[in-house]
Design a protein around this motif. Structure first.
Motif, PDB file in Angstrom:
ATOM      1  N   THR A  16      50.047  14.071  46.624  1.00  0.00           N
ATOM      2  CA  THR A  16      49.760  14.481  48.000  1.00  0.00           C
ATOM      3  C   THR A  16      50.732  15.548  48.467  1.00  0.00           C
ATOM      4  OG1 THR A  16      48.829  12.318  48.547  1.00  0.00           O
ATOM      5  CG2 THR A  16      49.604  13.668  50.376  1.00  0.00           C
ATOM      6  N   GLY A  42      44.575  15.111  46.842  1.00  0.00           N
ATOM      7  CA  GLY A  42      44.587  15.073  48.292  1.00  0.00           C
ATOM      8  C   GLY A  42      43.291  15.528  48.919  1.00  0.00           C
ATOM      9  N   ASP A 278      45.717   6.862  53.866  1.00  0.00           N
ATOM     10  CA  ASP A 278      45.963   7.754  52.746  1.00  0.00           C
ATOM     11  C   ASP A 278      45.550   9.168  53.124  1.00  0.00           C
ATOM     12  OD1 ASP A 278      46.874   5.715  51.120  1.00  0.00           O
ATOM     13  OD2 ASP A 278      44.875   5.262  50.317  1.00  0.00           O
ATOM     14  N   HIS A 280      44.028  12.653  53.264  1.00  0.00           N
ATOM     15  CA  HIS A 280      42.881  13.214  52.557  1.00  0.00           C
ATOM     16  C   HIS A 280      42.316  14.359  53.383  1.00  0.00           C
ATOM     17  CE1 HIS A 280      39.679  13.128  49.533  1.00  0.00           C
ATOM     18  NE2 HIS A 280      38.861  13.427  50.524  1.00  0.00           N
ATOM     19  N   LEU A 285      46.738  16.770  55.338  1.00  0.00           N
ATOM     20  CA  LEU A 285      47.818  17.409  54.593  1.00  0.00           C
ATOM     21  C   LEU A 285      48.685  18.268  55.505  1.00  0.00           C
ATOM     22  CD1 LEU A 285      45.918  18.451  51.322  1.00  0.00           C
ATOM     23  CD2 LEU A 285      47.494  16.533  51.636  1.00  0.00           C
TER      24      LEU A 285
END
Length: 387
Positions: A16, A42, A278, A280, A285
């Motif tokens: 990531t 990612g 998480d 994504h 990001l």
């Protein structure tokens, strides 16, 4: 070309962070290549930002291509043995093929016109051994197939006629030369001043030990540490006692991480938040706040301390070779003199170092680990030292 090599303990979010760093560099208007073995790291894909290319290394395809090439060159040997060559569908990827394919892609990226290349590496310590591999393989090739033996090429046709069998040495040396050129290209990228390593850790009990091991390995192999990313930090000030305890533990470990680099102001420790999910996609990001590789290479991150030879002949009658190994411990350190080389084992890593010319005419008198450096003492050999 700037190259950012991203690694850390498994599960710390290395993939990531690598994707976020590549995205940040592309947002600055650069032509960026993100290399990795995962599918769309990612959730990032080519074209997610102008100038961004995401390349997934296809280890299976690379392995089959190399296997076909090698089998073709061994055709003479197969004929002699009466063996049948393998069909394409019989080639199955072997362990380690993925790492070799990643190195090959890194070497090819040097001539592809990118401004920045971000590489998502395997976890430490596998990543460090992978980065050391080109130098080690070139040394093996030089020992097994030294270039000076190629002077005997003119004799091979005659030897083949006398022996009554084809001599495979010609193609073997040609193949070794090509392999050496490919490895040299990768080694040049890894050793360049514009290449740095970013360590990603999730503050916890494992992170301090991982960082110490990584620092020792980086120094032994002469690699440049660009920064440390403390990932998945929980928010502070929560009224929930359970969450508050977890946050407190993280902050204590984070303090330890900063203490590990307290004497290295050039190595930044970045704090990355836990998003509660998480990460994504582009938005997630960017929310992490990961920075792009330092502009113009890594001017604020000096190379590892030079391995200097200190002349103490007039005072103590010896020469001192100083090898910086931060994080190393005496119980995981060993060395042995082998001809004109010094074999150093530190924290589970090994490197064979050629001795400087002056030290080749000396004897090893002893060694000590002091202030994060291995200090090896040499005294002149009377039979070799110039009078």
């Amino acid at each position: 070309m700037r190259t950012l090599l991203v690694t850390g303990p498994g599960g710390a979010g290395t993939t990531t962070v690598a994707a976020a760093a590549a995205l940040a560099a592309a947002r600055e208007g650069e032509r960026v290549l993100l290399l990795g073995c995962d599918e769309a790291p990612g959730g990032l894909a080519t074209g997610a930002a102008p100038g961004l290319t995401v390349e997934r290394v296809d280890a299976t395809a690379v392995f089959r291509e190399r296997a076909r090439e090698l089998q073709g060159r061994f055709g003479v040997v197969f004929d002699l043995l009466g063996a049948a060559p393998l069909d394409d569908e019989e080639f199955t990827e072997l362990p380690g093929a993925q790492e070799f394919a990643l190195l090959q892609a890194l070497g090819a990226a040097a001539d592809a016109g990118h401004d920045t290349v971000v590489v998502d590496l395997p976890p430490v310590p596998g990543a460090l051994r992978l980065l050391a591999l080109p130098e080690q393989l070139r040394r093996y090739l030089d020992r097994l197939l030294p270039s000076e033996r190629q002077a005997a090429r003119a004799l091979r046709p005659m030897l083949a006629q006398l022996a009554g069998v084809p001599m495979p040495a010609e193609w073997l040396y040609d193949a070794a030369a090509r392999w050496d050129a490919e490895l040299a290209a990768v080694q040049a990228v890894i050793a360049a001043a514009s290449t740095g390593v970013r360590l990603v850790v999730e503050p916890g009990a494992r992170s301090a030990a991982t960082l110490r091991t990584a620092r020792t390995g980086l120094a032994l192999y002469g690699l440049r540490l660009e920064s440390v990313a403390a990932n998945r930090l929980l928010p502070t000030g929560s009224p929930d006692p359970f969450l508050a305890r977890l946050t407190g533990q993280q902050r204590e470990h984070l303090k330890g991480l900063r203490g590990e680099f307290g004497d290295r102001e050039d190595v930044a420790v970045a704090e990355l938040p836990h998003l509660g999910r998480d990460p994504h996609g582009v938005r997630d990001l960017e929310e992490l706040g990961v920075t792009a590789p330092a502009g113009g290479g890594f001017p604020d991150t000096p190379a590892p301390d030079p391995w200097t030879v200190e002349d103490r002949l007039s005072e103590e009658g010896l020469l001192l070779w100083r090898l910086p190994l931060p994080g190393a411990s005496r119980d995981r350190l060993d060395l042995v003199r082998r001809g004109d080389e010094l074999v150093v084992d530190a924290a589970g890593f090994r490197r064979v170092l050629p001795l400087p010319s002056a030290l080749r005419r000396c004897r090893v008198e002893g060694a000590a680990l002091r202030d994060g450096a291995l200090q090896v003492r040499f005294t002149p050999d009377p039979s070799l030292w110039p009078r």
